[in-house]
Design a protein around this motif. Structure first.
Motif, PDB file in Angstrom:
ATOM      1  N   ALA A 694       0.774  -1.236  -0.004  1.00  0.00           N
ATOM      2  CA  ALA A 694      -0.029   0.145   0.089  1.00  0.00           C
ATOM      3  C   ALA A 694       0.944   1.306   0.046  1.00  0.00           C
ATOM      4  O   ALA A 694       1.495   1.495   0.947  1.00  0.00           O
ATOM      5  CB  ALA A 694      -1.098   0.216   1.041  1.00  0.00           C
ATOM      6  N   GLU A 695       0.667   2.208  -0.761  1.00  0.00           N
ATOM      7  CA  GLU A 695       1.222   3.452  -0.752  1.00  0.00           C
ATOM      8  C   GLU A 695       0.303   4.526  -0.296  1.00  0.00           C
ATOM      9  O   GLU A 695      -0.685   4.326   0.239  1.00  0.00           O
ATOM     10  CB  GLU A 695       1.778   3.787  -2.465  1.00  0.00           C
ATOM     11  CG  GLU A 695       2.593   2.587  -3.077  1.00  0.00           C
ATOM     12  CD  GLU A 695       3.020   2.983  -4.420  1.00  0.00           C
ATOM     13  OE1 GLU A 695       2.384   4.028  -5.103  1.00  0.00           O
ATOM     14  OE2 GLU A 695       3.813   1.964  -4.785  1.00  0.00           O
ATOM     15  N   THR A 696       0.592   5.641  -0.943  1.00  0.00           N
ATOM     16  CA  THR A 696       0.200   7.022   0.077  1.00  0.00           C
ATOM     17  C   THR A 696      -1.305   6.899  -0.014  1.00  0.00           C
ATOM     18  O   THR A 696      -2.033   7.245   0.946  1.00  0.00           O
ATOM     19  CB  THR A 696       0.793   8.211  -0.382  1.00  0.00           C
ATOM     20  OG1 THR A 696       2.170   8.107  -0.601  1.00  0.00           O
ATOM     21  CG2 THR A 696       0.385   9.387   0.196  1.00  0.00           C
ATOM     22  N   GLU A 697      -1.818   6.601  -1.395  1.00  0.00           N
ATOM     23  CA  GLU A 697      -3.295   6.560  -1.642  1.00  0.00           C
ATOM     24  C   GLU A 697      -4.123   5.741  -0.576  1.00  0.00           C
ATOM     25  O   GLU A 697      -4.983   6.230  -0.050  1.00  0.00           O
ATOM     26  CB  GLU A 697      -3.642   6.524  -3.130  1.00  0.00           C
ATOM     27  CG  GLU A 697      -2.952   7.542  -4.118  1.00  0.00           C
ATOM     28  CD  GLU A 697      -1.577   7.329  -4.446  1.00  0.00           C
ATOM     29  OE1 GLU A 697      -1.257   7.597  -5.515  1.00  0.00           O
ATOM     30  OE2 GLU A 697      -0.826   6.451  -3.770  1.00  0.00           O
ATOM     31  N   GLU A 698      -3.692   4.605  -0.733  1.00  0.00           N
ATOM     32  CA  GLU A 698      -4.404   3.565   0.019  1.00  0.00           C
ATOM     33  C   GLU A 698      -4.250   3.812   1.578  1.00  0.00           C
ATOM     34  O   GLU A 698      -5.285   3.481   2.402  1.00  0.00           O
ATOM     35  CB  GLU A 698      -4.127   1.989  -0.136  1.00  0.00           C
ATOM     36  CG  GLU A 698      -4.972   1.088   0.608  1.00  0.00           C
ATOM     37  CD  GLU A 698      -4.619  -0.579   0.394  1.00  0.00           C
ATOM     38  OE1 GLU A 698      -4.975  -1.255   0.780  1.00  0.00           O
ATOM     39  OE2 GLU A 698      -3.570  -0.687  -0.554  1.00  0.00           O
ATOM     40  N   GLN A 699      -3.115   4.223   2.036  1.00  0.00           N
ATOM     41  CA  GLN A 699      -2.946   4.302   3.361  1.00  0.00           C
ATOM     42  C   GLN A 699      -3.638   5.469   3.908  1.00  0.00           C
ATOM     43  O   GLN A 699      -4.190   5.453   5.159  1.00  0.00           O
ATOM     44  CB  GLN A 699      -1.319   4.940   3.564  1.00  0.00           C
ATOM     45  CG  GLN A 699      -0.446   3.597   3.536  1.00  0.00           C
ATOM     46  CD  GLN A 699       1.159   4.061   3.537  1.00  0.00           C
ATOM     47  OE1 GLN A 699       1.271   5.071   4.076  1.00  0.00           O
ATOM     48  NE2 GLN A 699       1.760   3.095   3.274  1.00  0.00           N
ATOM     49  N   HIS A 700      -3.793   6.554   3.085  1.00  0.00           N
ATOM     50  CA  HIS A 700      -4.695   7.832   3.328  1.00  0.00           C
ATOM     51  C   HIS A 700      -6.244   7.345   3.530  1.00  0.00           C
ATOM     52  O   HIS A 700      -6.938   7.749   4.236  1.00  0.00           O
ATOM     53  CB  HIS A 700      -4.586   8.988   2.230  1.00  0.00           C
ATOM     54  CG  HIS A 700      -5.374  10.182   2.582  1.00  0.00           C
ATOM     55  ND1 HIS A 700      -4.916  11.052   3.615  1.00  0.00           N
ATOM     56  CD2 HIS A 700      -6.308  10.665   2.265  1.00  0.00           C
ATOM     57  CE1 HIS A 700      -5.928  11.991   3.802  1.00  0.00           C
ATOM     58  NE2 HIS A 700      -6.528  11.766   2.770  1.00  0.00           N
ATOM     59  N   ALA A 701      -6.633   6.717   2.504  1.00  0.00           N
ATOM     60  CA  ALA A 701      -8.062   6.017   2.546  1.00  0.00           C
ATOM     61  C   ALA A 701      -8.384   5.209   3.784  1.00  0.00           C
ATOM     62  O   ALA A 701      -9.324   5.338   4.450  1.00  0.00           O
ATOM     63  CB  ALA A 701      -8.339   5.394   1.318  1.00  0.00           C
ATOM     64  N   VAL A 702      -7.617   4.328   3.993  1.00  0.00           N
ATOM     65  CA  VAL A 702      -7.730   3.553   5.417  1.00  0.00           C
ATOM     66  C   VAL A 702      -7.715   4.405   6.470  1.00  0.00           C
ATOM     67  O   VAL A 702      -8.455   4.062   7.477  1.00  0.00           O
ATOM     68  CB  VAL A 702      -6.489   2.494   5.415  1.00  0.00           C
ATOM     69  CG1 VAL A 702      -6.747   1.640   6.770  1.00  0.00           C
ATOM     70  CG2 VAL A 702      -6.648   1.513   4.176  1.00  0.00           C
ATOM     71  N   LEU A 703      -6.614   5.295   6.736  1.00  0.00           N
ATOM     72  CA  LEU A 703      -6.755   6.068   7.796  1.00  0.00           C
ATOM     73  C   LEU A 703      -8.080   6.809   7.846  1.00  0.00           C
ATOM     74  O   LEU A 703      -8.529   7.307   9.202  1.00  0.00           O
ATOM     75  CB  LEU A 703      -5.315   7.059   7.598  1.00  0.00           C
ATOM     76  CG  LEU A 703      -5.249   8.318   8.844  1.00  0.00           C
ATOM     77  CD1 LEU A 703      -4.994   7.582  10.182  1.00  0.00           C
ATOM     78  CD2 LEU A 703      -4.045   9.135   8.619  1.00  0.00           C
ATOM     79  N   ALA A 704      -8.477   7.419   6.879  1.00  0.00           N
ATOM     80  CA  ALA A 704     -10.023   8.039   6.888  1.00  0.00           C
ATOM     81  C   ALA A 704     -11.255   7.370   7.203  1.00  0.00           C
ATOM     82  O   ALA A 704     -12.099   7.702   7.898  1.00  0.00           O
ATOM     83  CB  ALA A 704     -10.110   8.813   5.683  1.00  0.00           C
ATOM     84  N   ARG A 705     -10.977   5.966   6.953  1.00  0.00           N
ATOM     85  CA  ARG A 705     -12.268   5.186   7.087  1.00  0.00           C
ATOM     86  C   ARG A 705     -12.079   4.287   8.505  1.00  0.00           C
ATOM     87  O   ARG A 705     -13.152   3.636   8.739  1.00  0.00           O
ATOM     88  CB  ARG A 705     -12.262   4.125   6.047  1.00  0.00           C
ATOM     89  CG  ARG A 705     -12.632   4.868   4.433  1.00  0.00           C
ATOM     90  CD  ARG A 705     -13.914   5.730   4.627  1.00  0.00           C
ATOM     91  NE  ARG A 705     -14.348   6.014   3.239  1.00  0.00           N
ATOM     92  CZ  ARG A 705     -15.113   5.409   2.501  1.00  0.00           C
ATOM     93  NH1 ARG A 705     -15.626   4.096   2.608  1.00  0.00           N
ATOM     94  NH2 ARG A 705     -15.323   5.891   1.266  1.00  0.00           N
TER      95      ARG A 705
END
Length: 798
Positions: A694-705
């Motif tokens: 997981a790169e920046t985009e998925e990490q950010h999405a998981v953090l938000a959810r």
């Protein structure tokens, strides 16, 4: 008048001391060339000039003393002079080659990483690099004929060029093939005669065909492979390695067993292969009552034919030279001439190619031959005087002498000392010659009589099967290998201890003391190894396997059972890691995504194990990786499962919670990476975050959810091999105590990112990497967490 006196009854005659003058010349040339490869031209020239002056003074001094009666002093003085001459010759030859290697035009282009077109001649067989940054990368050793720079400037320089290629068209090249390749130059790592590294993604343009000898070798080797095709995988893959050094079909598990039992030398062409083939011809010659010169001629023909069969590459020529030493002694009728012949061969080879001085195979060939010449006859005669039958005395002394002589180099390369190497090689002795000779017969008759070749290969498979059995059981013995310092320091330490031991045991009381201490040490250390083995460490909850540039994580379920998350780029590495951990059953295999560095080794998880189910991500990209996983799951009769964010998958003591991807991500820097399964595993109360790539985009999405605190974990498997594409908020939410970085040595991606490692360290995490630390284990202790590193053998760090 003969003034010699016969030894009194019951006493042993003092053996004639060996002639060490040429040995001093060889050692001086060898060590100087080895040092010169690392220190460079200028220091080497200075040292060589100083030694030349001292040596000349020594020669004049000894010539002035020739009339004096102190012959022992003169003999030792000439040995010192021989060493000095070897230093001068080795220094001069190596300095000349280094000057060519460091030619300014080539070095300037390499430092600029300039795009070039190179006309090359292949030196050796292309070989795969398992730990490279890209799966399928090949390393090809070549000689440069001409280089065309970015502005059309042509440079003629006889330097060696190392090619890193990814196109499959490079696989079929034979030594001697002329070709043209385009790519970018790079600076080599040093320590050899390589002038530059050429990285290329395209196929080579071939010019003409290799020599008739190389074509003949290719035909015979292909015939041997065809003859071995009907055989079972283990003996069928081993037989070409025994005969011609071709390990392309050798199962990785068998390769690991051979390495653990000190039998790896059987899979490489060495002086022993030459000796077996030439010895068989010599026996036939003697059976037909041929004279010494005729027998020598027939052996010479067999030697040339064998070199053609196994391909006349530099390593093969080296082995043939070692084997030809015996022929020289046979033709001269003087067995004692073998040691001077060995020294002369070493000197000639090192002066002709100084790079051999740093080659581990060359060192092993020389040391094994030297051990057989210096140690084995004395040990054999000593055993026979004590009532041991001649055949058994020979069988005991030969492998023991070879193993003792090669032990320091093997320890320096592997970082271990094998306690089962001598008995394993002793048990292997009866099978080596039949397997090699029958394999040579199969290869020789394959073009004319394929059925006869298959029959000969079938006969050879039985002794090959015996070797597989020895290696398999020897590798599983508790305490079979002991850890040892790796690198040059470890090799020198063991060499010093070996020499001290050989000198000490010449006295009978010391021999008895050493025997008592050795037995006591083995008996005392064995229970410790059984109760508290070094690997795997007791209480481990997760292990990051060193599989090169890829991921393979193992979560402990129960003794012999584990959940595996990803499988690395190739089957052998993950299989070996699971075998080291004693994993016999995998109730669940998780594939985070289908890139080759995570899914390419799936077959290794299934090898010899029952896999209950395979859990895959919703994304099917790339399709080739998914097809591989589906095929292996079907072949292993494992259920194929899919999952979504929020799902739980409990497996015994392991609880898996799927955190991501929360939804399909598209248009990112790498969609397959950003649709990796992100898991939080809980094992024995320890929370472990496994984000795949997981790169920046998925990490950010998981953090938000995710809910607050849901990402918190004591152990973090750092995403995407420690790349720079990490979300700072994501890392702050995890706040790990231990960060594991699965990464391959020498990868071309710049992984792991130094800034990321520094950030993790500042956050209080203990950061460990598989490229420098080997397999990594996190341990649950009474006071918290602990970590253990298995270590990377010195020879595999690059």
């Amino acid at each position: 008048m003969n003034d010699s006196v016969a030894p009194a009854p019951g006493t042993e005659a003092e053996p004639t001391p060996p002639d060490l003058r040429l040995a001093g010349l060889a050692v001086g040339a060898w060590l100087t060339a080895l040092a010169g490869l690392h220190v460079g031209t200028r220091p080497l020239v200075v040292v060589t000039g100083a030694v030349a002056t001292v040596t000349a003074a020594g020669v004049l001094h000894l010539l002035g003393r020739c009339g004096r009666p102190r012959a022992v002093v003169r003999r030792h003085g000439w040995i010192v002079v021989a060493v000095g001459l070897g230093v001068v010759c080795g220094g001069a030859a190596t300095a000349a080659r280094l000057a060519v290697r460091d030619a300014p035009p080539i070095r300037a282009l390499a430092e600029q990483r300039a795009p070039v077109s190179a006309d090359l001649v292949v030196r050796d067989d292309p070989r795969p690099i398992r730990s490279a940054g890209r799966p399928g990368m090949l390393l090809v050793s070549t000689d440069l004929v001409r280089l065309t720079g970015p502005e059309g400037r042509r440079i003629h320089a006889p330097v060696r060029l190392l090619v890193l290629a990814t196109d499959p068209a490079w696989r079929g090249l034979l030594p001697g093939q002329r070709l043209t390749a385009e790519g970018r130059l790079g600076v080599p790592r040093g320590g050899d005669l390589t002038g530059a590294v050429l990285s290329t993604n395209g196929p080579p343009t071939r010019h003409g065909s290799p020599s008739w000898a190389q074509r003949a070798a290719g035909t015979l080797r292909a015939g041997l492979q065809r003859a071995c095709t009907p055989l079972p995988d283990d003996p069928g893959g081993l037989l070409p390695g025994l005969v011609v050094g071709d390990t392309s079909r050798l199962p990785p598990a068998v390769e690991e067993d051979f390495r653990a039992t000190g039998m790896t030398h059987l899979n490489a062409v060495s002086g022993s292969n030459v000796a077996i083939v030439v010895g068989a011809v010599l026996l036939l010659a003697r059976w037909t009552r041929a004279g010494p010169w005729l027998a020598t001629g027939l052996c010479g023909v067999a030697l040339v034919g064998f070199v053609i069969l196994v391909r006349p590459s530099p390593s093969v020529v080296r082995a043939a030279t070692m084997g030809a030493i015996g022929l020289a002694a046979l033709a001269a009728g003087r067995p004692r001439a073998a040691l001077p012949a060995l020294a002369a061969a070493i000197t000639v080879l090192v002066l002709a190619d100084p790079e051999l001085a740093g080659d581990a195979g060359f060192a092993l060939s020389v040391l094994a031959t030297g051990g057989l010449l210096l140690l084995a006859p004395r040990w054999r005669d000593g055993l026979r005087r004590r009532g041991v039958p001649p055949g058994l005395a020979e069988a005991l002394s030969v492998p023991a002498a070879a193993q003792l002589a090669c032990g320091p180099v093997v320890a320096g390369i592997s970082g271990t000392v094998s306690l089962v190497a001598v008995p394993a090689n002793l048990l292997a002795v009866p099978a080596i010659a039949p397997a090699t000779i029958l394999g040579v017969v199969a290869a020789t008759v394959s073009p004319l009589w394929p059925a006869g070749a298959e029959f000969a290969a079938w006969l050879a498979s039985w002794p090959a099967w015996w070797l597989v059995v020895i290696a398999r059981h020897g590798s599983r013995l508790p305490g079979g290998t002991l850890p040892w310092p790796g690198g040059a320091s470890g090799a020198l330490l063991l060499a010093a201890l070996t020499v001290a031991l050989l000198v000490a045991v010449r006295r009978r009381p010391v021999r008895r003391l050493v025997a008592v201490i050795g037995v006591a040490g083995v008996l005392g250390a064995l229970p410790v190894r059984l109760v508290a083995a070094g690997w795997p460490p007791p209480g481990w909850v997760v292990v990051a396997c060193a599989v090169g540039q890829g991921d393979a994580l193992v979560l402990s379920v129960a003794p012999g059972r584990a959940v595996v998350v990803d499988a690395g780029p190739e089957p052998g590495a993950v299989d070996a890691c699971l075998r080291r951990l004693g994993v016999r059953e995998v109730p669940l295999l998780v594939v985070s995504h289908f890139h080759a560095d995570h899914a390419g080794g799936v077959a290794g998880v299934f090898r010899g194990r029952r896999v209950g189910a395979v859990l895959t991500p919703p994304s099917t990209d790339p399709e080739s990786g998914r097809e591989l996983v589906v095929r292996e799951a079907a072949g292993g009769r494992a259920a194929l499962l899919s999952t979504v964010a929020g799902a739980r998958h409990p497996v015994g003591a392991v609880d898996l919670l799927v955190l991501g991807p929360p939804y399909p991500l598209a248009g990112t820097r790498s969609d397959p990476n950003n649709n990796s399964l992100m898991l939080r595993a809980t094992v024995a109360g320890v929370r472990i975050l496994l984000p795949g790539d997981a790169e920046t985009e998925e990490q950010h999405a998981v953090l938000a959810r995710t809910a607050p605190g849901q990402l918190r974990a004591e152990v973090l498997k750092v995403a995407h091999h420690g790349s720079a594409y990490q979300d700072p908020g994501f890392l702050d939410a995890v706040r790990p105590a231990v960060a594991l970085v699965p990464v391959g040595a020498g990868n071309t991606y710049g992984h792991p990112n130094p800034g990321l490692l520094a950030r993790l360290g500042r956050g209080g995490a203990r950061v460990l990497r598989t490229d420098t630390d080997g397999d990594l284990a996190v341990i649950r202790t009474g006071s918290g967490l602990g970590v253990a590193r298995r270590g990377v053998p010195a020879g595999r760090r690059s």
